[in-house]
Design an enzyme around this catalytic site. Structure first.
Site, PDB file in Angstrom:
ATOM      1  N   CYS A   1       0.811  -1.231   0.000  1.00 50.61           N
ATOM      2  CA  CYS A   1       0.000   0.000   0.000  1.00 50.61           C
ATOM      3  C   CYS A   1       0.840   1.275   0.000  1.00 50.61           C
ATOM      4  O   CYS A   1       0.508   2.240  -0.704  1.00 50.61           O
ATOM      5  CB  CYS A   1      -0.948  -0.016   1.198  1.00 50.61           C
ATOM      6  SG  CYS A   1      -0.254  -0.737   2.686  1.00 50.61           S
TER       7      CYS A   1
ATOM      8  N   HIS B   1      -3.285   6.041   4.642  1.00 53.68           N
ATOM      9  CA  HIS B   1      -1.858   6.213   4.908  1.00 53.68           C
ATOM     10  C   HIS B   1      -1.420   7.591   4.411  1.00 53.68           C
ATOM     11  O   HIS B   1      -1.899   8.076   3.376  1.00 53.68           O
ATOM     12  CB  HIS B   1      -1.023   5.177   4.133  1.00 53.68           C
ATOM     13  CG  HIS B   1      -1.121   3.775   4.647  1.00 53.68           C
ATOM     14  ND1 HIS B   1      -1.876   3.401   5.735  1.00 53.68           N
ATOM     15  CD2 HIS B   1      -0.507   2.632   4.193  1.00 53.68           C
ATOM     16  CE1 HIS B   1      -1.737   2.083   5.926  1.00 53.68           C
ATOM     17  NE2 HIS B   1      -0.926   1.599   5.005  1.00 53.68           N
TER      18      HIS B   1
HETATM   19  N1  LIG Z   1      -4.784  -4.057   4.701  1.00 51.80           N
HETATM   20  C1  LIG Z   1      -4.004  -3.479   3.793  1.00 51.80           C
HETATM   21  O1  LIG Z   1      -3.862  -2.245   3.696  1.00 51.80           O
HETATM   22  C2  LIG Z   1      -3.323  -4.321   2.823  1.00 51.80           C
HETATM   23  C3  LIG Z   1      -2.730  -3.699   1.788  1.00 51.80           C
HETATM   24  C4  LIG Z   1      -2.089  -4.478   0.852  1.00 51.80           C
HETATM   25  C5  LIG Z   1      -2.029  -5.828   1.013  1.00 51.80           C
HETATM   26  N2  LIG Z   1      -2.629  -6.413   2.063  1.00 51.80           N
HETATM   27  C6  LIG Z   1      -2.544  -7.867   2.168  1.00 51.80           C
HETATM   28  O2  LIG Z   1      -3.826  -8.440   1.991  1.00 51.80           O
HETATM   29  C7  LIG Z   1      -3.909  -9.612   2.799  1.00 51.80           C
HETATM   30  C8  LIG Z   1      -5.126  -9.549   3.712  1.00 51.80           C
HETATM   31  O3  LIG Z   1      -5.111  -8.359   4.459  1.00 51.80           O
HETATM   32  P1  LIG Z   1      -6.372  -7.898   5.339  1.00 51.80           P
HETATM   33  O4  LIG Z   1      -5.991  -6.575   5.833  1.00 51.80           O
HETATM   34  O5  LIG Z   1      -7.646  -8.050   4.592  1.00 51.80           O
HETATM   35  O6  LIG Z   1      -6.350  -8.999   6.532  1.00 51.80           O
HETATM   36  P2  LIG Z   1      -7.519  -9.497   7.482  1.00 51.80           P
HETATM   37  O7  LIG Z   1      -8.550  -8.435   7.710  1.00 51.80           O
HETATM   38  O8  LIG Z   1      -6.836 -10.089   8.656  1.00 51.80           O
HETATM   39  O9  LIG Z   1      -8.242 -10.672   6.626  1.00 51.80           O
HETATM   40  C9  LIG Z   1      -7.590 -11.882   6.329  1.00 51.80           C
HETATM   41  C10 LIG Z   1      -8.456 -12.708   5.391  1.00 51.80           C
HETATM   42  O10 LIG Z   1      -7.731 -13.878   5.022  1.00 51.80           O
HETATM   43  C11 LIG Z   1      -8.518 -15.025   5.339  1.00 51.80           C
HETATM   44  N3  LIG Z   1      -7.655 -16.143   5.707  1.00 51.80           N
HETATM   45  C12 LIG Z   1      -6.750 -16.194   6.697  1.00 51.80           C
HETATM   46  N4  LIG Z   1      -6.163 -17.419   6.737  1.00 51.80           N
HETATM   47  C13 LIG Z   1      -6.742 -18.151   5.759  1.00 51.80           C
HETATM   48  C14 LIG Z   1      -6.589 -19.492   5.312  1.00 51.80           C
HETATM   49  N5  LIG Z   1      -5.726 -20.331   5.870  1.00 51.80           N
HETATM   50  N6  LIG Z   1      -7.345 -19.906   4.270  1.00 51.80           N
HETATM   51  C15 LIG Z   1      -8.232 -19.083   3.689  1.00 51.80           C
HETATM   52  N7  LIG Z   1      -8.431 -17.803   4.081  1.00 51.80           N
HETATM   53  C16 LIG Z   1      -7.687 -17.344   5.096  1.00 51.80           C
HETATM   54  C17 LIG Z   1      -9.390 -14.574   6.481  1.00 51.80           C
HETATM   55  O11 LIG Z   1     -10.486 -15.445   6.575  1.00 51.80           O
HETATM   56  P3  LIG Z   1     -11.147 -15.905   7.983  1.00 51.80           P
HETATM   57  O12 LIG Z   1     -12.354 -14.996   8.169  1.00 51.80           O
HETATM   58  O13 LIG Z   1     -11.577 -17.302   7.699  1.00 51.80           O
HETATM   59  O14 LIG Z   1     -10.137 -15.782   9.050  1.00 51.80           O
HETATM   60  C18 LIG Z   1      -9.758 -13.185   6.015  1.00 51.80           C
HETATM   61  O15 LIG Z   1     -10.769 -13.257   5.044  1.00 51.80           O
HETATM   62  C19 LIG Z   1      -2.561  -9.719   3.498  1.00 51.80           C
HETATM   63  O16 LIG Z   1      -1.716 -10.528   2.694  1.00 51.80           O
HETATM   64  C20 LIG Z   1      -2.049  -8.320   3.503  1.00 51.80           C
HETATM   65  O17 LIG Z   1      -0.664  -8.286   3.590  1.00 51.80           O
HETATM   66  C21 LIG Z   1      -3.272  -5.695   2.965  1.00 51.80           C
END
Ligand SMILES: NC(=O)c1ccc[n+]([C@@H]2O[C@H](COP(=O)([O-])OP(=O)(O)OC[C@H]3O[C@@H](n4cnc5c(N)ncnc54)[C@H](OP(=O)(O)O)[C@@H]3O)[C@@H](O)[C@H]2O)c1
Length: 338
Positions: free
Chosen positions: A131, A244
């Site tokens: 991001c 951010h």
């Molecule tokens: N937030 C940001 O600004 C941002 C920016 C760029 C990239 N990202 C990337 O995007 C990804 C997710 O970020 P987020 O902020 O959305 O995180 P989050 O709110 O913690 O959500 C994580 C998601 O992944 C799922 N998950 C976790 N373990 C899993 C598994 N073993 N199998 C299938 N699904 C699984 C969770 O499902 P459950 O409901 O089943 O736990 C949930 O839907 C990360 O890789 C992060 O680095 C985030």
């Protein structure tokens, strides 16, 4: 767009996944079938899409046959295990994690900066940048094309939503606790985040920088296609929910005036200049970025300590342009291929 695509959203219950669903709906992405996937924990529950409740499926038992585009945002280890399986079944994977970003045969794409790279995907995987890099390069790419960036000094002010849903909950919980004279009890962050700043995001590396900081170095070079660009980052987590901010100092080969920078940014795709020298005449995460699409740029001024350098203040919604929106924009590029 001429055709529809069968789409899978992996991590659909997360902060990024739920915004992906909202943006797919807002932009009327031409969806055939839509599959919403998460872990076994959330399987059987529902997420909302265009007013309907969709049943969440368990990624571990899902058959990816027939999926055209898979949007992954479930963390690096999930992407490493499942993205190649989706690609082998014929899907184009757009991955939000850092699992593949630095692989030479995986393009790293900001839709306004290097959209042509989308076509070069021998593994069927396209990576979405981090991001902080994303918003910085939407603003800096036009300056680089015009004057050649040689060095970037950047300090980031990153909201808690960048660390997922549990981090949003922690800021809310700690804020409530402290206002009620209770112990904040850090869990998701190493120290208290409410009413505090934490100069530590992701793991510490041997060179003293954090991995989040080095992502700005590696990804800037890969996306701009120039390994000579020097980047000196400091990444800080701040008690803001969404959006951010970045204080950026850019050195260029040719001198750029403030007027030239404003003219470049005013016509740059995805950028909105908010730059008036008065109270409130600048973008902030709350007043501008949160819940909106542009990368906002303000406080544009020449660096009076350097002959060829400009200061900028860059603000954007990290969940939208920083993650979900760019992923959907990449999907739009893929689906518009003939
Ligand atoms: N937030 C940001 O600004 C941002 C920016 C760029 C990239 N990202 C990337 O995007 C990804 C997710 O970020 P987020 O902020 O959305 O995180 P989050 O709110 O913690 O959500 C994580 C998601 O992944 C799922 N998950 C976790 N373990 C899993 C598994 N073993 N199998 C299938 N699904 C699984 C969770 O499902 P459950 O409901 O089943 O736990 C949930 O839907 C990360 O890789 C992060 O680095 C985030």
């Amino acid at each position: 767009m001429s055709k529809t695509a069968n789409v899978a959203v992996v991590g659909a219950t997360g902060a990024v996944g739920e915004t992906m669903l909202a943006i797919l709906a807002e932009r009327r992405f031409p969806i055939g079938k839509l599959h919403v996937l998460a872990s076994e924990r959330s399987a059987g529950g529902t997420v909302e899409f265009r007013g309907d409740d969709l049943i969440v499926q368990d990624l571990a038992t899902f058959d990816p046959t027939g999926v055209d585009i898979a949007l992954f945002s479930a963390g690096g280890s999930v992407s490493k295990e499942y993205a190649p399986k989706f690609a082998a079944a014929g899907a184009v994977v757009i991955d939000n994690s850092s699992a593949f970003r630095y692989d030479d045969d995986v393009p790293l794409v900001v839709s306004e900066v290097n959209p042509e790279q989308v076509k070069h995907r021998p593994r069927g995987i396209i990576a979405n940048p981090n991001c902080s890099t994303m918003q910085m390069l939407v603003a800096l790419a036009p300056l680089h094309r015009k004057a050649g960036i040689t060095r970037i000094n950047v300090a980031t002010y990153q909201s808690v939503s960048g660390a997922g849903r549990s981090a949003l909950e922690e800021l809310g919980r700690q804020t409530g606790a402290l206002l009620n004279f209770q112990d904040p009890q850090p869990k998701r962050f190493p120290v208290q985040i409410a009413f505090n700043l934490i100069p530590h995001i992701d793991d510490f590396l041997d060179n003293g920088y954090t991995k989040e900081e080095m992502k700005l170095v590696w990804e800037t070079r890969k996306i701009l296609g120039d390994d000579s660009i020097q980047v000196n980052p400091t990444a800080v987590r701040v008690p803001v929910f969404y959006g951010h901010s970045e204080a950026v100092n850019v050195e260029t080969k040719q001198k750029l005036s403030v007027a030239e920078v404003k003219a470049l940014l005013e016509t740059a795709p995805g950028v909105e200049v908010v730059d008036e020298p008065r109270a409130g005449g600048y973008p902030t995460p709350v007043t501008h970025a949160s819940g909106t699409d542009p990368v906002y740029v303000g406080r544009i001024r020449e660096d009076f300590s350097h002959p060829n350098a400009i200061n900028l203040w860059i603000v954007s919604d990290n969940i939208r342009k920083g993650a979900a929106l760019n992923a959907v924009q990449i999907a739009e590029l893929v689906v518009s291929e003939t």
